[in-house]
Motif scaffolding. Structure first.
Motif, PDB file in Angstrom:
ATOM      1  N   ALA A   1      -1.849   1.030  -9.794  1.00 33.16           N
ATOM      2  CA  ALA A   1      -1.230  -0.070  -9.051  1.00 33.16           C
ATOM      3  C   ALA A   1      -1.982  -0.327  -7.747  1.00 33.16           C
ATOM      4  O   ALA A   1      -2.221  -1.481  -7.363  1.00 33.16           O
ATOM      5  N   SER A   2      -2.375   0.738  -7.055  1.00 31.83           N
ATOM      6  CA  SER A   2      -3.139   0.576  -5.815  1.00 31.83           C
ATOM      7  C   SER A   2      -4.506  -0.025  -6.094  1.00 31.83           C
ATOM      8  O   SER A   2      -4.999  -0.873  -5.329  1.00 31.83           O
ATOM      9  N   ALA A   3      -5.132   0.397  -7.200  1.00 29.09           N
ATOM     10  CA  ALA A   3      -6.426  -0.170  -7.562  1.00 29.09           C
ATOM     11  C   ALA A   3      -6.299  -1.649  -7.909  1.00 29.09           C
ATOM     12  O   ALA A   3      -7.166  -2.464  -7.561  1.00 29.09           O
ATOM     13  N   ALA A   4      -5.204  -2.017  -8.586  1.00 30.23           N
ATOM     14  CA  ALA A   4      -4.981  -3.426  -8.912  1.00 30.23           C
ATOM     15  C   ALA A   4      -4.768  -4.256  -7.653  1.00 30.23           C
ATOM     16  O   ALA A   4      -5.272  -5.383  -7.532  1.00 30.23           O
ATOM     17  N   LEU A   5      -4.025  -3.708  -6.687  1.00 34.35           N
ATOM     18  CA  LEU A   5      -3.815  -4.403  -5.422  1.00 34.35           C
ATOM     19  C   LEU A   5      -5.134  -4.609  -4.693  1.00 34.35           C
ATOM     20  O   LEU A   5      -5.391  -5.690  -4.140  1.00 34.35           O
ATOM     21  N   LEU A   6      -5.988  -3.592  -4.698  1.00 35.21           N
ATOM     22  CA  LEU A   6      -7.305  -3.720  -4.071  1.00 35.21           C
ATOM     23  C   LEU A   6      -8.138  -4.780  -4.769  1.00 35.21           C
ATOM     24  O   LEU A   6      -8.835  -5.567  -4.115  1.00 35.21           O
TER      25      LEU A   6
ATOM     26  N   VAL B   1       0.833  -1.208   0.000  1.00 33.69           N
ATOM     27  CA  VAL B   1       0.000   0.000   0.000  1.00 33.69           C
ATOM     28  C   VAL B   1       0.865   1.255   0.000  1.00 33.69           C
ATOM     29  O   VAL B   1       0.558   2.251  -0.678  1.00 33.69           O
ATOM     30  N   PHE B   2       1.973   1.216   0.741  1.00 34.24           N
ATOM     31  CA  PHE B   2       2.837   2.390   0.871  1.00 34.24           C
ATOM     32  C   PHE B   2       4.007   2.378  -0.102  1.00 34.24           C
ATOM     33  O   PHE B   2       4.717   3.376  -0.223  1.00 34.24           O
TER      34      PHE B   2
ATOM     35  N   TYR C   1      -8.782   1.453   1.929  1.00 36.78           N
ATOM     36  CA  TYR C   1      -9.499   0.235   1.549  1.00 36.78           C
ATOM     37  C   TYR C   1      -8.543  -0.930   1.311  1.00 36.78           C
ATOM     38  O   TYR C   1      -8.900  -2.092   1.549  1.00 36.78           O
ATOM     39  N   ASN C   2      -7.337  -0.652   0.848  1.00 39.38           N
ATOM     40  CA  ASN C   2      -6.360  -1.730   0.687  1.00 39.38           C
ATOM     41  C   ASN C   2      -5.963  -2.327   2.032  1.00 39.38           C
ATOM     42  O   ASN C   2      -5.883  -3.549   2.181  1.00 39.38           O
ATOM     43  N   ILE C   3      -5.708  -1.466   3.005  1.00 39.56           N
ATOM     44  CA  ILE C   3      -5.350  -1.961   4.340  1.00 39.56           C
ATOM     45  C   ILE C   3      -6.514  -2.737   4.941  1.00 39.56           C
ATOM     46  O   ILE C   3      -6.328  -3.805   5.542  1.00 39.56           O
ATOM     47  N   LEU C   4      -7.712  -2.230   4.756  1.00 43.23           N
ATOM     48  CA  LEU C   4      -8.896  -2.901   5.296  1.00 43.23           C
ATOM     49  C   LEU C   4      -9.106  -4.258   4.637  1.00 43.23           C
ATOM     50  O   LEU C   4      -9.368  -5.264   5.320  1.00 43.23           O
TER      51      LEU C   4
ATOM     52  N   VAL D   1      -7.023  -7.412  -6.280  1.00 42.07           N
ATOM     53  CA  VAL D   1      -6.498  -8.727  -5.889  1.00 42.07           C
ATOM     54  C   VAL D   1      -7.046  -9.126  -4.523  1.00 42.07           C
ATOM     55  O   VAL D   1      -7.508 -10.271  -4.328  1.00 42.07           O
ATOM     56  N   SER D   2      -7.012  -8.215  -3.554  1.00 44.09           N
ATOM     57  CA  SER D   2      -7.515  -8.527  -2.217  1.00 44.09           C
ATOM     58  C   SER D   2      -9.006  -8.827  -2.251  1.00 44.09           C
ATOM     59  O   SER D   2      -9.488  -9.756  -1.578  1.00 44.09           O
ATOM     60  N   LEU D   3      -9.765  -8.066  -3.036  1.00 48.18           N
ATOM     61  CA  LEU D   3     -11.203  -8.341  -3.160  1.00 48.18           C
ATOM     62  C   LEU D   3     -11.438  -9.684  -3.828  1.00 48.18           C
ATOM     63  O   LEU D   3     -12.377 -10.407  -3.474  1.00 48.18           O
ATOM     64  N   GLY D   4     -10.579 -10.031  -4.793  1.00 44.65           N
ATOM     65  CA  GLY D   4     -10.691 -11.344  -5.421  1.00 44.65           C
ATOM     66  C   GLY D   4     -10.437 -12.476  -4.444  1.00 44.65           C
ATOM     67  O   GLY D   4     -11.115 -13.514  -4.486  1.00 44.65           O
ATOM     68  N   VAL D   5      -9.467 -12.285  -3.555  1.00 42.82           N
ATOM     69  CA  VAL D   5      -9.197 -13.304  -2.534  1.00 42.82           C
ATOM     70  C   VAL D   5     -10.393 -13.433  -1.600  1.00 42.82           C
ATOM     71  O   VAL D   5     -10.816 -14.547  -1.252  1.00 42.82           O
ATOM     72  N   LEU D   6     -10.972 -12.312  -1.178  1.00 42.35           N
ATOM     73  CA  LEU D   6     -12.157 -12.352  -0.317  1.00 42.35           C
ATOM     74  C   LEU D   6     -13.327 -13.032  -1.023  1.00 42.35           C
ATOM     75  O   LEU D   6     -14.056 -13.817  -0.413  1.00 42.35           O
ATOM     76  N   ALA D   7     -13.501 -12.730  -2.315  1.00 47.32           N
ATOM     77  CA  ALA D   7     -14.596 -13.338  -3.063  1.00 47.32           C
ATOM     78  C   ALA D   7     -14.387 -14.840  -3.224  1.00 47.32           C
ATOM     79  O   ALA D   7     -15.336 -15.635  -3.068  1.00 47.32           O
TER      80      ALA D   7
END
Length: 254
Positions: free
Chosen positions: A40-45, A32-33, A114-117, A47-53
């Protein structure tokens, strides 16, 4: 009564060992930092949403994301109005003007939030706290630290369950706990006394139970079950660590 926010399941994320999911969460937070751009931050988010899904907990995460949306909106409003670097007007609503530089900074801060969350929810919702602590203790982490981790992860569910029990008891005695805002505020004060008292009693009982079971002993603990690490866990670790190394290298070169 559920003692954690963990959602049981049989997805590929659930089958990962706790250490791998901890690495995923920590690397995502560091990225995130490290990642400089918005895309890049949107892509990281994503990925995390994909893992949650894929773990079947995205719907459970939605209320959490909505709960912090007020903070994200505040980022846009405050930075769009008073950011010192504001120069180019982007939006005018009556006498109020929002600037492009501030809105972009608000977007950057919101993506970080949102990335950290999302990274934290991957660890909390898809990892059994007991398994996580056991995995850490296996690798030499002090058991006291493991207990602190479990206590923190179980704090909110325990307090929510205790609050529900107290409110049911108060309603059975004729106290009004639902209705208008004023009614709820009047019921809040009588709720806090039993809640604090029960929390202190539970803490003392837990401390005595741990002492009886030899929690403060110096001998090396043994474990009932063998740790199972699926073969693809190493690929997941390598992928996340490689992404971190590439991001740091790109930031250093750039």
């Amino acid at each position: 009564m559920r003692l954690s926010l963990y959602v049981p399941g049989n997805s590929w994320v659930h089958r990962l060992d706790p250490l791998t999911k901890l690495i995923m969460a920590v690397v995502a937070v560091i990225l995130v930092f490290v990642l400089p751009g918005y895309w890049a931050s949107a892509a990281l988010l994503a990925v995390s949403l994909g893992v949650l899904a894929s773990g079947g907990v995205l719907r459970r995460s939605v209320p959490v994301f909505l709960g912090v949306s007020l903070i994200a909106i505040t980022f846009f409003v405050v930075q769009g109005l008073v950011y010192p670097g504001n120069q180019h007007p982007a939006l005018t609503l009556g006498p109020v003007t929002f600037y492009q530089e501030g809105l972009l900074l608000g977007l950057k801060l919101s993506l970080r939030l949102y990335n950290i969350l999302a990274a934290t929810l991957v660890l909390i919702l898809l990892t059994n706290p007991s398994d996580l602590v056991e995995s850490l203790v296996r690798r030499g982490v002090p058991s006291r630290f493991g207990y602190v981790v479990v206590a923190v992860l179980q704090m909110i569910p325990n307090m929510a369950a205790t609050t529900g029990t107290i409110m049911d008891a108060q309603r059975s005695r004729g106290m009004e706990t639902e209705g208008s805002l004023w009614t709820r505020m009047r019921a809040f004060i009588p709720l806090m006394g039993p809640l604090v008292t029960s929390s202190l009693i539970a803490t003392e009982e837990r401390a005595l139970a741990l002492e009886v079971r030899g929690f403060s002993g110096n001998r090396k603990p043994t474990f009932l079950h063998e740790e199972v690490i699926p073969p693809y866990a190493w690929a997941v670790r390598a992928l996340y660590l490689a992404a971190l190394i590439l991001a740091i290298a790109g930031r250093w070169i750039g």
